[in-house]
Write a protein that holds these residues in place. Structure first.
Motif, PDB file in Angstrom:
ATOM      1  N   ASP A 117       0.823  -1.170  -0.042  1.00  0.00           N
ATOM      2  CA  ASP A 117      -0.013   0.050  -0.038  1.00  0.00           C
ATOM      3  C   ASP A 117       0.876   1.149  -0.033  1.00  0.00           C
ATOM      4  OD1 ASP A 117      -2.221  -1.944   2.413  1.00  0.00           O
ATOM      5  OD2 ASP A 117      -2.627  -1.334   0.158  1.00  0.00           O
ATOM      6  N   VAL A 148      -1.957   6.467   5.485  1.00  0.00           N
ATOM      7  CA  VAL A 148      -3.124   6.564   4.460  1.00  0.00           C
ATOM      8  C   VAL A 148      -3.105   7.843   3.637  1.00  0.00           C
ATOM      9  CG1 VAL A 148      -5.304   5.971   3.972  1.00  0.00           C
ATOM     10  CG2 VAL A 148      -4.300   4.619   5.328  1.00  0.00           C
ATOM     11  N   TYR A 164       0.989   6.006  -0.988  1.00  0.00           N
ATOM     12  CA  TYR A 164       0.422   7.074  -1.133  1.00  0.00           C
ATOM     13  C   TYR A 164       1.464   7.920  -1.946  1.00  0.00           C
ATOM     14  CZ  TYR A 164      -0.443  12.029  -0.208  1.00  0.00           C
ATOM     15  OH  TYR A 164      -0.579  13.356  -0.292  1.00  0.00           O
TER      16      TYR A 164
END
Length: 127
Positions: free
Chosen positions: A57, A106, A59
């Motif tokens: 993951d 996030v 960003y």
């Protein structure tokens, strides 16, 4: 206190590449969230990229999408920021930040809630 340690900054011409590295000052800790921020004097610190949830993951700030890649080598407990097609506007002090909670990565924002910060490494891109 354990802190992130950055390396790899320097000076490069526009269009060039640099790779930044960040690892904990001691290998006894692994952070679930690690991120790169940058700051220019007189401007607010901004998030560049983060990696969390293992190493899948990520960003990216809109300004670096398609040019920068963040990755993590769990065996070396190191996070990298590969910066390609560098522009003069990428010139800044780059900071590695880390936090035990992956949720911080996030939407990193300006990084106010991150627990651990490195000393920074300067990146200068000239025309």
């Amino acid at each position: 206190q354990v802190q992130p340690v950055e390396s790899g900054g320097g000076s490069v011409q526009a269009g060039g590449s640099l790779r930044l590295s960040c690892a904990p000052s001691t290998n006894t800790v692994t952070w679930n969230c690690m991120a790169w921020f940058r700051q220019v004097p007189g401007k607010e610190r901004e998030a560049v990229a983060s990696i969390f949830g293992g190493r899948t993951d990520t960003y990216y700030a809109d300004s670096v999408k398609g040019r920068f890649t963040i990755s993590r080598d769990n065996a070396k407990n190191t996070v990298y920021l590969q910066m390609n097609s560098l522009k003069p506007e990428d010139t800044a002090m780059y900071y590695c930040a880390a936090d035990p909670f992956y949720t911080k990565c996030v939407q990193p924002g300006s990084g106010l809630k991150f627990a651990y910060w490195g000393q920074g490494t300067q990146v200068t891109v000239s025309l």
